[in-house]
Design a protein around this motif. Structure first.
Motif, PDB file in Angstrom:
ATOM      1  N   VAL A  90     -11.678   3.797   8.393  1.00 24.98           N
ATOM      2  CA  VAL A  90     -12.794   4.362   7.627  1.00 24.98           C
ATOM      3  C   VAL A  90     -12.874   3.607   6.305  1.00 24.98           C
ATOM      4  O   VAL A  90     -11.965   3.676   5.484  1.00 24.98           O
ATOM      5  N   ILE A  91     -13.952   2.877   6.112  1.00 26.11           N
ATOM      6  CA  ILE A  91     -14.130   2.069   4.908  1.00 26.11           C
ATOM      7  C   ILE A  91     -14.839   2.901   3.847  1.00 26.11           C
ATOM      8  O   ILE A  91     -15.945   3.394   4.064  1.00 26.11           O
ATOM      9  N   VAL A 117      -2.540  17.113   9.005  1.00 23.62           N
ATOM     10  CA  VAL A 117      -2.871  15.801   8.456  1.00 23.62           C
ATOM     11  C   VAL A 117      -3.699  15.045   9.491  1.00 23.62           C
ATOM     12  O   VAL A 117      -3.242  14.802  10.610  1.00 23.62           O
ATOM     13  N   VAL A 118      -4.920  14.673   9.110  1.00 28.03           N
ATOM     14  CA  VAL A 118      -5.819  13.985  10.044  1.00 28.03           C
ATOM     15  C   VAL A 118      -6.069  12.539   9.652  1.00 28.03           C
ATOM     16  O   VAL A 118      -6.604  11.761  10.439  1.00 28.03           O
ATOM     17  N   ALA A 119      -5.678  12.164   8.414  1.00 25.54           N
ATOM     18  CA  ALA A 119      -5.932  10.802   7.945  1.00 25.54           C
ATOM     19  C   ALA A 119      -5.039  10.518   6.744  1.00 25.54           C
ATOM     20  O   ALA A 119      -4.418  11.422   6.177  1.00 25.54           O
ATOM     21  N   HIS A 120      -4.991   9.245   6.375  1.00 27.11           N
ATOM     22  CA  HIS A 120      -4.301   8.816   5.165  1.00 27.11           C
ATOM     23  C   HIS A 120      -5.193   7.817   4.439  1.00 27.11           C
ATOM     24  O   HIS A 120      -5.795   6.947   5.076  1.00 27.11           O
ATOM     25  N   GLU A 121      -5.271   7.935   3.117  1.00 25.89           N
ATOM     26  CA  GLU A 121      -5.983   6.932   2.332  1.00 25.89           C
ATOM     27  C   GLU A 121      -4.977   5.924   1.785  1.00 25.89           C
ATOM     28  O   GLU A 121      -3.969   6.305   1.172  1.00 25.89           O
ATOM     29  N   ALA A 122      -5.244   4.644   2.004  1.00 26.92           N
ATOM     30  CA  ALA A 122      -4.382   3.576   1.509  1.00 26.92           C
ATOM     31  C   ALA A 122      -4.795   3.198   0.091  1.00 26.92           C
ATOM     32  O   ALA A 122      -5.982   3.023  -0.190  1.00 26.92           O
ATOM     33  N   LEU A 123      -3.819   3.064  -0.791  1.00 24.93           N
ATOM     34  CA  LEU A 123      -4.049   2.697  -2.190  1.00 24.93           C
ATOM     35  C   LEU A 123      -3.160   1.511  -2.528  1.00 24.93           C
ATOM     36  O   LEU A 123      -1.939   1.558  -2.306  1.00 24.93           O
ATOM     37  N   LEU A 124      -3.748   0.451  -3.056  1.00 26.41           N
ATOM     38  CA  LEU A 124      -2.991  -0.769  -3.331  1.00 26.41           C
ATOM     39  C   LEU A 124      -2.127  -0.597  -4.575  1.00 26.41           C
ATOM     40  O   LEU A 124      -2.555   0.005  -5.571  1.00 26.41           O
ATOM     41  N   ARG A 125      -0.919  -1.141  -4.521  1.00 25.71           N
ATOM     42  CA  ARG A 125       0.008  -1.140  -5.644  1.00 25.71           C
ATOM     43  C   ARG A 125       0.604  -2.537  -5.817  1.00 25.71           C
ATOM     44  O   ARG A 125       0.638  -3.327  -4.880  1.00 25.71           O
ATOM     45  N   GLY A 126       1.071  -2.805  -7.042  1.00 27.80           N
ATOM     46  CA  GLY A 126       1.734  -4.067  -7.317  1.00 27.80           C
ATOM     47  C   GLY A 126       2.987  -3.842  -8.142  1.00 27.80           C
ATOM     48  O   GLY A 126       3.106  -2.836  -8.850  1.00 27.80           O
ATOM     49  N   LEU A 127       3.927  -4.760  -8.055  1.00 29.04           N
ATOM     50  CA  LEU A 127       5.133  -4.710  -8.883  1.00 29.04           C
ATOM     51  C   LEU A 127       5.193  -6.002  -9.676  1.00 29.04           C
ATOM     52  O   LEU A 127       5.279  -7.093  -9.106  1.00 29.04           O
ATOM     53  N   SER A 184       0.833  -1.208   0.000  1.00 29.25           N
ATOM     54  CA  SER A 184       0.000   0.000   0.000  1.00 29.25           C
ATOM     55  C   SER A 184       0.861   1.249   0.000  1.00 29.25           C
ATOM     56  O   SER A 184       1.917   1.290   0.637  1.00 29.25           O
ATOM     57  N   VAL A 185       0.382   2.254  -0.726  1.00 27.86           N
ATOM     58  CA  VAL A 185       0.914   3.610  -0.593  1.00 27.86           C
ATOM     59  C   VAL A 185      -0.172   4.445   0.072  1.00 27.86           C
ATOM     60  O   VAL A 185      -1.337   4.037   0.134  1.00 27.86           O
ATOM     61  N   TYR A 186       0.212   5.614   0.586  1.00 28.02           N
ATOM     62  CA  TYR A 186      -0.709   6.379   1.419  1.00 28.02           C
ATOM     63  C   TYR A 186      -0.707   7.847   1.000  1.00 28.02           C
ATOM     64  O   TYR A 186       0.349   8.442   0.809  1.00 28.02           O
ATOM     65  N   GLN A 187      -1.916   8.408   0.848  1.00 29.37           N
ATOM     66  CA  GLN A 187      -2.053   9.820   0.502  1.00 29.37           C
ATOM     67  C   GLN A 187      -2.691  10.556   1.673  1.00 29.37           C
ATOM     68  O   GLN A 187      -3.709  10.108   2.217  1.00 29.37           O
ATOM     69  N   PRO A 188      -2.111  11.715   2.070  1.00 38.30           N
ATOM     70  CA  PRO A 188      -2.649  12.414   3.238  1.00 38.30           C
ATOM     71  C   PRO A 188      -4.004  13.062   2.968  1.00 38.30           C
ATOM     72  O   PRO A 188      -4.301  13.478   1.854  1.00 38.30           O
ATOM     73  N   PHE A 246      -8.103   5.505   5.832  1.00 38.55           N
ATOM     74  CA  PHE A 246      -9.176   5.287   4.861  1.00 38.55           C
ATOM     75  C   PHE A 246      -8.770   4.130   3.943  1.00 38.55           C
ATOM     76  O   PHE A 246      -7.651   4.120   3.416  1.00 38.55           O
ATOM     77  N   VAL A 247      -9.686   3.183   3.728  1.00 37.25           N
ATOM     78  CA  VAL A 247      -9.411   2.027   2.881  1.00 37.25           C
ATOM     79  C   VAL A 247     -10.592   1.807   1.945  1.00 37.25           C
ATOM     80  O   VAL A 247     -11.746   1.756   2.389  1.00 37.25           O
TER      81      VAL A 247
END
Length: 366
Positions: free
Chosen positions: A232-233, A143-153, A130-134, A199-200
């Motif tokens: 937070v879903i 910064v009150v939260a981070h949204e997780a974003l899935l990545r692949g290599l 996962s990478v994370y955006q504030p 956030f996911v």
């Protein structure tokens, strides 16, 4: 502490089909089977047909079956591929054979898993993380939260979450990848998250039995020492509309677990009004397209309506896609509470801050 992401990555083993020498093909749509039979015979396969069923055998160690799948991927429509079920190398024992037929994937799924309609190797070979955006408060920029974003290599190139989930949905692996996405998000964030929320994104249709399917995420949150309300879903609006009844049962389980709910990409209209009243989300997210249409007056009208409706049900409003100071000022003036976008930070891998070195270890020796 050196910055590394190796401990956050995971490689999964996916159940890819092997070369087959016999296929049982079944469909309730009688017009499809003659087409499949004709293509099978054209590539040199033996075909026995009975009511609603084809028994196809290959005397060439699976070469003909592979050619058949290739032809079917090009010559059948998507609708036809979805009404055909395929059991490869079925067992001989009757009960086991019936079970295999009942649980056999559709031809569309079989083709996707064999790489004929989707780059299944992208997912099958990928390392995932996962990478994370504030997400920041528009009042003070904190910064009150981070949204997780899935990545692949895969094959040395980074693959975005959209491509990963496209392949997973095509190959009927969406529930598994959705779970992996939640787990990567939590395990990757636990060491550094601090007091921020996480956030996911999720697909409600990937959760079939909420109590069982969400248990691994609940356990991971507990093991990581993260309070349930910090999770937070996010649920996108279009699936929420089409899967309304199922969504409500999943949301009930989220809330039993203490998780919060965000509606993503909310717009104006009856569907949004209905969702906000029924779901009563904790967070409402306004999408990038709407935010970047500002200061168009129509976009402003929609923005104001959603903000008012969201605040009316007690939800915070996040403006996504904020890429410059002008947009940040605009969404703040229109009533958004939080902001997300490249202006505040891009999605990155995050690690814990290194601990300060004790003074006695840095003082020169005498």
């Amino acid at each position: 502490m050196p910055r590394t992401i190796s401990t956050r990555r995971r490689r999964e083993t996916w159940d890819l089909p092997e070369v087959a020498t016999r296929l049982l093909v079944a469909s309730p749509v009688e017009t499809v089977l003659p087409v499949v039979a004709a293509i099978a015979r054209s590539v040199g396969l033996s075909v026995y047909r009975s009511d609603g069923l084809l028994d196809i055998t290959d005397e060439r160690d699976g070469v003909g079956v592979e050619r058949l799948f290739d032809r079917l991927s090009r010559e059948l429509t998507t609708a036809e591929a979805q009404v055909v079920r395929v059991a490869a190398d079925p067992p001989g024992e009757y009960t086991a054979l019936v079970t295999r037929l009942l649980t056999a994937p559709t031809l569309a799924v079989e083709l996707a898993r064999r790489g004929n309609t989707a780059e299944v190797g992208v997912l099958a070979e990928a390392e995932l993380w996962s990478v994370y955006q504030p997400i920041v408060s528009l009042d003070d920029g904190a910064v009150v939260a981070h949204e997780a974003l899935l990545r692949g290599l895969a094959d040395g190139r980074e693959v975005g979450g959209g491509d990963l989930f496209f392949v997973a949905e095509s190959a009927d692996w969406l529930p598994r990848l959705d779970r992996i996405g939640r787990e990567c998000a939590v395990s990757g964030a636990a060491p550094w998250l601090g007091d921020a929320d996480l956030f996911v994104n999720t697909h409600p249709t990937s959760v079939h039995r909420p109590e069982a399917d969400l248990e691994s995420t609940r356990q991971l949150m507990e093991d990581a020492g993260l309070a349930p309300h910090r999770l937070v879903i996010e649920v996108a609006e279009p699936p929420a509309v089409t899967e309304h009844g199922h969504l409500l049962s999943v949301l009930e389980r989220y809330r039993e677990l203490g998780w919060r709910v965000a509606l993503d990409d909310v717009s104006a209209g009856w569907a949004s009004r209905e969702l906000l009243a029924t779901v009563r989300p904790d967070v409402v997210k306004l999408g990038k397209r709407l935010v970047q249409a500002l200061p168009d007056e129509g976009a402003r009208t929609i923005f104001r309506w959603v903000v008012e409706a969201a605040h009316g049900v007690g939800a915070q409003v996040v403006a996504e896609g904020v890429e410059d100071a002008r947009a940040a000022e605009e969404v703040t003036a229109l009533g958004a509470d939080l902001g997300q976008g490249w202006f505040f930070g891009r999605p990155v891998v995050l690690e814990p801050e290194p601990l300060p070195v004790p003074e006695e270890l840095t003082a020169p020796s005498r």
